[in-house]
Scaffold this motif. Structure first.
Motif, PDB file in Angstrom:
ATOM      1  N   HIS A  16       0.809  -1.234  -0.036  1.00  0.00           N
ATOM      2  CA  HIS A  16      -0.009  -0.093  -0.107  1.00  0.00           C
ATOM      3  C   HIS A  16       0.649   1.277   0.028  1.00  0.00           C
ATOM      4  N   LEU A  17       1.902   1.281   0.672  1.00  0.00           N
ATOM      5  CA  LEU A  17       2.720   2.398   0.692  1.00  0.00           C
ATOM      6  C   LEU A  17       3.433   2.667  -0.705  1.00  0.00           C
ATOM      7  N   LEU A  18       3.986   1.653  -1.257  1.00  0.00           N
ATOM      8  CA  LEU A  18       4.501   1.749  -2.544  1.00  0.00           C
ATOM      9  C   LEU A  18       3.664   2.201  -3.494  1.00  0.00           C
ATOM     10  N   GLU A  19       2.262   1.762  -3.557  1.00  0.00           N
ATOM     11  CA  GLU A  19       1.371   2.202  -4.460  1.00  0.00           C
ATOM     12  C   GLU A  19       1.077   3.581  -4.053  1.00  0.00           C
ATOM     13  N   LEU A  20       0.985   3.954  -2.785  1.00  0.00           N
ATOM     14  CA  LEU A  20       0.790   5.513  -2.428  1.00  0.00           C
ATOM     15  C   LEU A  20       1.808   6.306  -3.096  1.00  0.00           C
ATOM     16  N   ARG A  21       3.038   5.853  -2.827  1.00  0.00           N
ATOM     17  CA  ARG A  21       4.207   6.814  -3.075  1.00  0.00           C
ATOM     18  C   ARG A  21       4.207   6.945  -4.822  1.00  0.00           C
ATOM     19  N   ASP A  22       3.805   5.697  -5.657  1.00  0.00           N
ATOM     20  CA  ASP A  22       3.653   5.824  -7.062  1.00  0.00           C
ATOM     21  C   ASP A  22       2.693   6.759  -7.340  1.00  0.00           C
ATOM     22  N   ARG A  23       1.605   6.909  -6.857  1.00  0.00           N
ATOM     23  CA  ARG A  23       0.360   7.789  -7.227  1.00  0.00           C
ATOM     24  C   ARG A  23       0.918   9.201  -6.937  1.00  0.00           C
ATOM     25  N   LEU A  24       1.448   9.206  -5.653  1.00  0.00           N
ATOM     26  CA  LEU A  24       1.885  10.701  -5.528  1.00  0.00           C
ATOM     27  C   LEU A  24       3.041  11.259  -6.382  1.00  0.00           C
ATOM     28  N   VAL A  25       3.873  10.366  -6.831  1.00  0.00           N
ATOM     29  CA  VAL A  25       4.897  10.715  -7.764  1.00  0.00           C
ATOM     30  C   VAL A  25       4.300  11.077  -9.322  1.00  0.00           C
ATOM     31  N   ARG A  26       3.139  10.160  -9.558  1.00  0.00           N
ATOM     32  CA  ARG A  26       2.616  10.533 -10.650  1.00  0.00           C
ATOM     33  C   ARG A  26       1.945  11.985 -10.786  1.00  0.00           C
ATOM     34  N   GLY A  27       1.205  12.044  -9.493  1.00  0.00           N
ATOM     35  CA  GLY A  27       0.735  13.472  -9.260  1.00  0.00           C
ATOM     36  C   GLY A  27       1.450  14.491  -9.431  1.00  0.00           C
ATOM     37  N   LEU A  28       2.722  14.470  -8.781  1.00  0.00           N
ATOM     38  CA  LEU A  28       3.827  15.462  -8.630  1.00  0.00           C
ATOM     39  C   LEU A  28       4.305  15.753 -10.298  1.00  0.00           C
ATOM     40  N   ILE A  29       4.424  14.711 -10.984  1.00  0.00           N
ATOM     41  CA  ILE A  29       4.804  14.926 -12.402  1.00  0.00           C
ATOM     42  C   ILE A  29       3.894  15.735 -13.105  1.00  0.00           C
ATOM     43  N   VAL A  30       2.504  15.326 -13.055  1.00  0.00           N
ATOM     44  CA  VAL A  30       1.534  16.048 -13.906  1.00  0.00           C
ATOM     45  C   VAL A  30       1.628  17.605 -13.285  1.00  0.00           C
ATOM     46  N   LEU A  31       1.698  17.676 -11.954  1.00  0.00           N
ATOM     47  CA  LEU A  31       1.668  19.095 -11.710  1.00  0.00           C
ATOM     48  C   LEU A  31       2.840  19.988 -12.207  1.00  0.00           C
ATOM     49  N   VAL A  32       4.008  19.385 -12.184  1.00  0.00           N
ATOM     50  CA  VAL A  32       5.268  19.965 -12.888  1.00  0.00           C
ATOM     51  C   VAL A  32       5.022  20.283 -14.368  1.00  0.00           C
ATOM     52  N   VAL A  33       4.556  19.211 -15.323  1.00  0.00           N
ATOM     53  CA  VAL A  33       4.268  19.460 -16.499  1.00  0.00           C
ATOM     54  C   VAL A  33       3.294  20.598 -16.807  1.00  0.00           C
ATOM     55  N   MET A  34       2.174  20.651 -15.836  1.00  0.00           N
ATOM     56  CA  MET A  34       1.232  21.776 -15.982  1.00  0.00           C
ATOM     57  C   MET A  34       1.911  23.231 -15.652  1.00  0.00           C
ATOM     58  N   PHE A  35       2.834  23.028 -14.477  1.00  0.00           N
ATOM     59  CA  PHE A  35       3.547  24.343 -14.244  1.00  0.00           C
ATOM     60  C   PHE A  35       4.469  24.705 -15.295  1.00  0.00           C
ATOM     61  N   ILE A  36       5.169  24.054 -16.151  1.00  0.00           N
ATOM     62  CA  ILE A  36       5.942  24.644 -17.132  1.00  0.00           C
ATOM     63  C   ILE A  36       5.468  25.656 -17.915  1.00  0.00           C
ATOM     64  N   PRO A  37       4.207  25.160 -18.607  1.00  0.00           N
ATOM     65  CA  PRO A  37       3.852  26.281 -19.571  1.00  0.00           C
ATOM     66  C   PRO A  37       3.261  27.527 -18.905  1.00  0.00           C
ATOM     67  N   CYS A  38       2.589  27.391 -17.626  1.00  0.00           N
ATOM     68  CA  CYS A  38       1.796  28.148 -16.774  1.00  0.00           C
ATOM     69  C   CYS A  38       2.892  29.426 -16.535  1.00  0.00           C
ATOM     70  N   ALA A  39       4.336  28.922 -16.027  1.00  0.00           N
ATOM     71  CA  ALA A  39       5.508  29.642 -15.709  1.00  0.00           C
ATOM     72  C   ALA A  39       6.185  30.549 -16.848  1.00  0.00           C
TER      73      ALA A  39
END
Length: 251
Positions: A16-39
């Motif tokens: 469960h902890l590994l799955e939670l980590r993977d999903r948090l990383v995916r969310g963070l990656i999408v946040l970074v991808v969205m932030f680049i054009p916004c910046a």
């Protein structure tokens, strides 16, 4: 023939902890991808957000920056907020994918439309604040400026005010979800909520007075939609209760 009891997915704590980590990383990656054009277009985004105030300022007035780093940091902060707002559906989807295996089938049927509706209502509240509330509010502020005072707003203060108002209206538009949850979970009966309309109306105006600037126009612009959404929540709860009563009869 009776159906077999539904079995929930099980796993170890480590899995469960590994799955939670993977999903948090995916969310963070999408946040970074969205932030680049916004910046990259941070100045244009800030101009778009500031346009309701710019349109209402006197001809000789402009927005100002009272800090050395404000011209660059304020649009940067706004870009991060916009990226978070845009990536929120995917982040919530990752959260749902992590939680869903631990829910029963009937819980999933109830939770999915509830989550989708809450996201849509939050975006609707933010859009309502920008499109309808800000023009009226800023025009009122500009017209009530005392003689001899020039209205020149600091961009950092403006951004803090705007983000607070957008968040407040986004949360305010979640009233139907709160009503449905109270009724469906049995915390409060539908009859009590219907009978407490007068108290709810007073409470909504009190809440709006705390969340909006101290003027009756802003307070009413928030309170009236909140009460209409409360009535909409009562209608939704009534329909869900009727569906729940009719289902055992059909079975």
């Amino acid at each position: 023939m009776s159906e077999e009891p539904e079995k929930l997915a099980e796993g170890t704590l480590i899995s469960h902890l590994l799955e939670l980590r993977d999903r948090l990383v995916r969310g963070l990656i999408v946040l970074v991808v969205m932030f680049i054009p916004c910046a990259i277009y941070s100045n244009e985004i800030f101009t778009f957000v500031a346009q309701p105030l710019i349109d209402k300022l006197p001809p000789s007035s402009t927005l100002i920056a009272t800090s050395v780093i404000s011209p660059s940091m304020t649009p940067f902060k706004l870009s991060l907020f916009v990226a978070l707002l845009l990536s929120m559906p995917y982040v919530l989807w990752q959260v749902w994918s992590f939680v869903a295996p631990g829910l029963y089938r009937h819980e999933k049927k109830f939770a999915i439309p509830l989550v989708l509706t809450s996201i849509i209502l939050f975006y609707a509240g933010a859009a309502f604040a920008y499109q309808f509330v800000f023009p009226v509010m800023f025009e009122f502020f500009a017209k009530t400026t005392p003689t001899g005072v020039t209205m020149m707003t600091d961009i950092s203060n403006y951004l803090s005010f705007v983000l607070t108002m957008i968040f407040a209206f986004g949360v305010a538009f979640e009233v139907p979800i709160a009503v449905v949850l109270l009724v469906i979970t049995g915390i409060v009966s539908l009859e009590k909520l219907q009978g407490a309309r007068g108290y709810v109306l007073i409470g909504i105006f009190v809440i709006a007075a705390f969340l909006t600037p101290p003027d009756p126009i802003s307070q009413s612009i928030m309170a009236v939609p909140m009460y209409l959404l409360y009535e909409g929540g009562l209608i939704m709860a009534r329909v869900l209760l009727r569906m729940r009563r009719d289902k055992p009869a059909e079975e």
